[in-house]
Motif scaffolding. Structure first.
Motif, PDB file in Angstrom:
ATOM      1  N   LEU A 145       0.857  -1.180   0.000  1.00 11.21           N
ATOM      2  CA  LEU A 145       0.000   0.000   0.000  1.00 11.21           C
ATOM      3  C   LEU A 145       0.891   1.227   0.000  1.00 11.21           C
ATOM      4  CD1 LEU A 145      -2.668  -0.968   2.693  1.00 11.21           C
ATOM      5  CD2 LEU A 145      -2.950  -0.985   0.206  1.00 11.21           C
ATOM      6  N   MET A 146       0.422   2.304  -0.619  1.00 10.26           N
ATOM      7  CA  MET A 146       1.202   3.539  -0.711  1.00 10.26           C
ATOM      8  C   MET A 146       0.711   4.578   0.286  1.00 10.26           C
ATOM      9  SD  MET A 146       1.767   4.190  -4.811  1.00 10.26           S
ATOM     10  CE  MET A 146       1.707   5.962  -4.491  1.00 10.26           C
ATOM     11  N   LYS A 147       1.636   5.199   0.990  1.00  7.97           N
ATOM     12  CA  LYS A 147       1.330   6.396   1.768  1.00  7.97           C
ATOM     13  C   LYS A 147       1.212   7.582   0.815  1.00  7.97           C
ATOM     14  CE  LYS A 147       1.898   5.060   6.218  1.00  7.97           C
ATOM     15  NZ  LYS A 147       1.053   5.433   7.361  1.00  7.97           N
ATOM     16  N   ALA A 192       9.241  14.754  -3.325  1.00  4.11           N
ATOM     17  CA  ALA A 192       8.501  14.115  -2.233  1.00  4.11           C
ATOM     18  C   ALA A 192       9.007  12.697  -2.007  1.00  4.11           C
ATOM     19  CB  ALA A 192       7.002  14.086  -2.551  1.00  4.11           C
ATOM     20  N   ILE A 193       8.573  12.139  -0.890  1.00  5.32           N
ATOM     21  CA  ILE A 193       8.827  10.747  -0.564  1.00  5.32           C
ATOM     22  C   ILE A 193       7.482  10.059  -0.333  1.00  5.32           C
ATOM     23  CG2 ILE A 193       9.022  11.108   1.938  1.00  5.32           C
ATOM     24  CD1 ILE A 193      11.334   9.078   1.910  1.00  5.32           C
ATOM     25  N   ILE A 194       7.378   8.830  -0.786  1.00  3.41           N
ATOM     26  CA  ILE A 194       6.172   8.028  -0.596  1.00  3.41           C
ATOM     27  C   ILE A 194       6.580   6.720   0.071  1.00  3.41           C
ATOM     28  CG2 ILE A 194       4.341   6.717  -1.742  1.00  3.41           C
ATOM     29  CD1 ILE A 194       4.321   8.811  -3.940  1.00  3.41           C
ATOM     30  N   GLY A 195       5.940   6.398   1.177  1.00  3.76           N
ATOM     31  CA  GLY A 195       6.236   5.150   1.868  1.00  3.76           C
ATOM     32  C   GLY A 195       5.413   3.994   1.343  1.00  3.76           C
ATOM     33  N   ALA A 208      -3.563   3.467   4.202  1.00  3.63           N
ATOM     34  CA  ALA A 208      -2.279   4.161   4.177  1.00  3.63           C
ATOM     35  C   ALA A 208      -2.385   5.572   3.643  1.00  3.63           C
ATOM     36  CB  ALA A 208      -1.279   3.375   3.329  1.00  3.63           C
ATOM     37  N   LEU A 209      -3.606   6.038   3.391  1.00  3.42           N
ATOM     38  CA  LEU A 209      -3.747   7.295   2.673  1.00  3.42           C
ATOM     39  C   LEU A 209      -4.340   8.415   3.506  1.00  3.42           C
ATOM     40  CD1 LEU A 209      -5.155   5.847  -0.663  1.00  3.42           C
ATOM     41  CD2 LEU A 209      -2.778   6.217  -0.013  1.00  3.42           C
TER      42      LEU A 209
END
Length: 229
Positions: A145-147, A192-195, A208-209
């Motif tokens: 899953l993406m943050k 940006a960074i995405i976890g 996660a959003l």
């Protein structure tokens, strides 16, 4: 490292209105906003780039070719909690639209310049949103899953880490550099960074959003703020 060549055909006029600080302007000429959107679509040169890395959420460390990069800040650390990997990205809409904004200001076309500036901001955010959709299609089949994306300068993540972020995502490959004050050039760019969190059976896709940049910003009176709490 992956390059994303974006195509935008429309811009959200309500977002342009928000970025222009016109949310409460009831009688503003809507045709000027639409004109700014149409002009921006012609002028933008949207591109993105990203790179995926392994991540240690406990130490807040990104691993890259034998090097370790610490992601400083409690807010971003909390946002990336339990993430196994991160995607570091950059997007831009290029310099042409910025040059036109500058020219309009120089010619005294202040309203048009402000609206075109707001349209350029809307465009770069839409490019980032569209690139996230591409990334999600890539990571979900792998069980992640993406943050939401989180940028240097949000919360207590120091803007000084912009140097590492641009390096990690190879932002120079799409023409993005840093000024002496660590501002992105072209100005209408985003990093940006995405976890990436390992998905467990039965877990809802949107768990996660839940975090947005505005939630971490202390400027409660910002006219562009999405949440009004």
């Amino acid at each position: 490292m992956f390059i994303y060549n974006a195509v935008l055909t429309t811009l959200d006029p309500e977002e342009v209105r928000r970025y222009a600080g016109l949310q409460r302007a009831e009688n503003f000429d809507e045709t000027m906003i639409i004109a700014a959107c149409e002009e921006a679509i012609i002028l933008i040169e949207p591109q993105g780039v990203w790179q995926e890395y392994d991540y240690d959420a406990v130490r807040q460390v990104i691993f890259s070719d034998g090097e370790e990069f610490v992601v400083g800040g409690k807010n971003v650390g909390k946002h990336l909690a339990e993430c196994e990997k991160v995607i570091v990205l950059a997007v831009t809409v290029g310099e042409t639209i910025e040059n036109e904004i500058t020219a309009k200001f120089a010619d005294g076309e202040y309203a048009a310049a402000i609206l075109l500036d707001a349209a350029a901001t809307t465009a770069v955010e839409q490019v980032a949103d569209e690139m996230e959709k591409v990334l999600r299609r890539n990571v979900e089949p792998r069980g992640f899953l993406m943050k939401r994306r989180f940028s240097p300068g949000y919360g207590d993540w120091p803007l000084a880490e912009q140097t590492n972020v641009t390096r990690l995502c190879h932002a120079d490959r799409i023409g993005i550099t840093l000024s002496s004050s660590l501002m992105l050039v072209p100005r209408k760019s985003v990093t940006a960074i995405i976890g990436l969190v390992r998905r467990h059976d039965g877990e809802c896709d949107n768990l996660a959003l839940s975090t947005t940049g505005c939630e971490f910003c202390a400027k409660k009176d910002c006219p562009s703020r999405r949440d009004k709490s």
